[in-house]
Design an enzyme around this catalytic site. Structure first.
Site, PDB file in Angstrom:
ATOM      1  N   HIS A  28       0.844  -1.192   0.000  1.00 21.47           N
ATOM      2  CA  HIS A  28       0.000   0.000   0.000  1.00 21.47           C
ATOM      3  C   HIS A  28       0.882   1.247   0.000  1.00 21.47           C
ATOM      4  O   HIS A  28       2.025   1.194   0.451  1.00 21.47           O
ATOM      5  CB  HIS A  28      -0.833   0.086   1.292  1.00 21.47           C
ATOM      6  CG  HIS A  28      -1.589  -1.140   1.655  1.00 21.47           C
ATOM      7  ND1 HIS A  28      -2.972  -1.209   1.558  1.00 21.47           N
ATOM      8  CD2 HIS A  28      -1.194  -2.334   2.168  1.00 21.47           C
ATOM      9  CE1 HIS A  28      -3.386  -2.395   1.987  1.00 21.47           C
ATOM     10  NE2 HIS A  28      -2.318  -3.096   2.352  1.00 21.47           N
ATOM     11  N   TYR A  29       0.343   2.378  -0.431  1.00 18.03           N
ATOM     12  CA  TYR A  29       0.919   3.636   0.004  1.00 18.03           C
ATOM     13  C   TYR A  29       0.049   4.183   1.127  1.00 18.03           C
ATOM     14  O   TYR A  29      -1.142   3.857   1.232  1.00 18.03           O
ATOM     15  CB  TYR A  29       1.110   4.637  -1.123  1.00 18.03           C
ATOM     16  CG  TYR A  29      -0.096   5.134  -1.891  1.00 18.03           C
ATOM     17  CD1 TYR A  29      -1.279   5.557  -1.265  1.00 18.03           C
ATOM     18  CD2 TYR A  29      -0.045   5.280  -3.277  1.00 18.03           C
ATOM     19  CE1 TYR A  29      -2.353   6.056  -1.973  1.00 18.03           C
ATOM     20  CE2 TYR A  29      -1.113   5.782  -3.997  1.00 18.03           C
ATOM     21  CZ  TYR A  29      -2.265   6.163  -3.334  1.00 18.03           C
ATOM     22  OH  TYR A  29      -3.328   6.662  -4.043  1.00 18.03           O
ATOM     23  N   THR A  30       0.646   5.025   1.971  1.00 16.30           N
ATOM     24  CA  THR A  30      -0.094   5.537   3.124  1.00 16.30           C
ATOM     25  C   THR A  30      -1.138   6.569   2.718  1.00 16.30           C
ATOM     26  O   THR A  30      -2.176   6.689   3.372  1.00 16.30           O
ATOM     27  CB  THR A  30       0.859   6.166   4.149  1.00 16.30           C
ATOM     28  OG1 THR A  30       1.633   7.179   3.499  1.00 16.30           O
ATOM     29  CG2 THR A  30       1.778   5.112   4.750  1.00 16.30           C
ATOM     30  N   GLU A  93       2.743  -0.918   4.525  1.00 14.42           N
ATOM     31  CA  GLU A  93       2.440   0.463   4.148  1.00 14.42           C
ATOM     32  C   GLU A  93       3.741   1.166   3.759  1.00 14.42           C
ATOM     33  O   GLU A  93       4.741   1.093   4.481  1.00 14.42           O
ATOM     34  CB  GLU A  93       1.785   1.205   5.311  1.00 14.42           C
ATOM     35  CG  GLU A  93       0.379   0.734   5.645  1.00 14.42           C
ATOM     36  CD  GLU A  93      -0.684   1.329   4.728  1.00 14.42           C
ATOM     37  OE1 GLU A  93      -0.325   2.175   3.875  1.00 14.42           O
ATOM     38  OE2 GLU A  93      -1.854   0.943   4.863  1.00 14.42           O
ATOM     39  N   HIS A 135      -2.645  -2.982  -3.285  1.00 13.15           N
ATOM     40  CA  HIS A 135      -3.999  -2.851  -2.748  1.00 13.15           C
ATOM     41  C   HIS A 135      -5.012  -2.746  -3.884  1.00 13.15           C
ATOM     42  O   HIS A 135      -6.123  -3.271  -3.804  1.00 13.15           O
ATOM     43  CB  HIS A 135      -4.065  -1.609  -1.854  1.00 13.15           C
ATOM     44  CG  HIS A 135      -5.205  -1.605  -0.891  1.00 13.15           C
ATOM     45  ND1 HIS A 135      -5.480  -0.554  -0.066  1.00 13.15           N
ATOM     46  CD2 HIS A 135      -6.158  -2.532  -0.619  1.00 13.15           C
ATOM     47  CE1 HIS A 135      -6.531  -0.825   0.680  1.00 13.15           C
ATOM     48  NE2 HIS A 135      -6.963  -2.022   0.362  1.00 13.15           N
ATOM     49  N   ASP A 145      -3.748   2.300  -4.838  1.00 19.50           N
ATOM     50  CA  ASP A 145      -2.375   2.210  -4.338  1.00 19.50           C
ATOM     51  C   ASP A 145      -1.757   0.812  -4.539  1.00 19.50           C
ATOM     52  O   ASP A 145      -2.487  -0.177  -4.592  1.00 19.50           O
ATOM     53  CB  ASP A 145      -2.320   2.610  -2.864  1.00 19.50           C
ATOM     54  CG  ASP A 145      -3.239   1.819  -1.957  1.00 19.50           C
ATOM     55  OD1 ASP A 145      -4.426   1.650  -2.300  1.00 19.50           O
ATOM     56  OD2 ASP A 145      -2.779   1.371  -0.891  1.00 19.50           O
TER      57      ASP A 145
END
Length: 243
Positions: A28-30, A93, A135, A145
């Protein structure tokens, strides 16, 4: 645990027991302004979200949830018929403000640390390279993401995930509203790879979302939900390689 790579431990209360064995790794990215803001959310009991690991822009790694436990990172998601993706996965993340923040590049030190962490996770759990996912792969109608600027190709060269070999474009172009056998073949290939799509022969919004997710991961130069010849060729190559 990756030992010296882990700079800190910050336990999250957002955790429960797994219901199945680990078989997936989800990145994921945050989507938040910086690591500290993201960490505050990931350990906030009222947020209802968590992850096993967070990788900062400078490469620092934070452990949030023990890998033996179920973190809450995937939400409503599906891969290869697995609907409790949180139970079946390790979630990482990656600090990046995401599309809302202009989707800046992922720094080299961050990617190096991520690759090392991912290799450790894959080895610990026997996760197959085909099951290293974004994700957006497991929740294509909800999530974008880690995004089309995330370097999946480079990561695959580090032994993490897959990347399609060069292919000649297929003689096809399918988009929303199309019907027929060619759409069924496309949907069947997407489903056999792992995406949650029904082979009903109609290229509707659900199929377009899955094609978009595939492009974000495997054909990032064009992310429009249209299954053009290059997209179809890359999908076919990946599916054939897994047989």
């Amino acid at each position: 645990m990756p030992g010296s790579m882990t700079a800190r431990h910050l336990p999250s209360p957002n955790v429960n027991d797994r219901r199945t064995a680990v078989s997936l790794l989800v990145l994921h990215y945050t989507g938040m302004q910086d690591a500290e803001v993201a960490l505050q959310r990931l350990v906030d009991p009222s947020s209802g979200v968590s992850a096993h690991w967070l990788v900062d822009e400078d490469g620092r790694i934070t452990s949030l949830v023990p890998e033996a436990r179920r973190a809450w990172h995937a939400g409503v998601a599906c891969w290869q018929g697995i609907r409790d993706v949180n139970s079946a996965s390790i979630g990482i993340e990656i600090v990046n403000p995401g599309h809302a923040g202009g989707l800046p590049p992922f720094p080299g030190q961050q990617m190096d640390a991520l690759a090392a962490l991912c290799r450790d996770v894959l080895a610990r759990h026997g996760i197959r390279r085909r099951h290293v996912l974004g994700h957006s792969d497991v929740a294509p109608r909800r999530k974008q993401d880690p995004g089309e600027l995330f370097d999946w190709r480079w990561l695959a060269r580090q032994g993490v995930g897959l990347w399609p070999p060069p292919q000649s474009p297929a003689a096809t172009c399918l988009g929303e509203g199309d019907r027929g056998c060619a759409v069924v073949r496309l949907q069947e290939r997407l489903a056999s790879f792992g995406y949650a799509v029904a082979p009903d022969g109609f290229f509707g919004a659900a199929t377009a979302a899955v094609v978009t997710a595939f492009q974000r991961h495997f054909r990032p130069a064009r992310v429009d939900g249209v299954a053009d010849g290059e997209t179809a060729a890359r999908l076919a190559a990946l599916v054939d390689a897994l047989r």
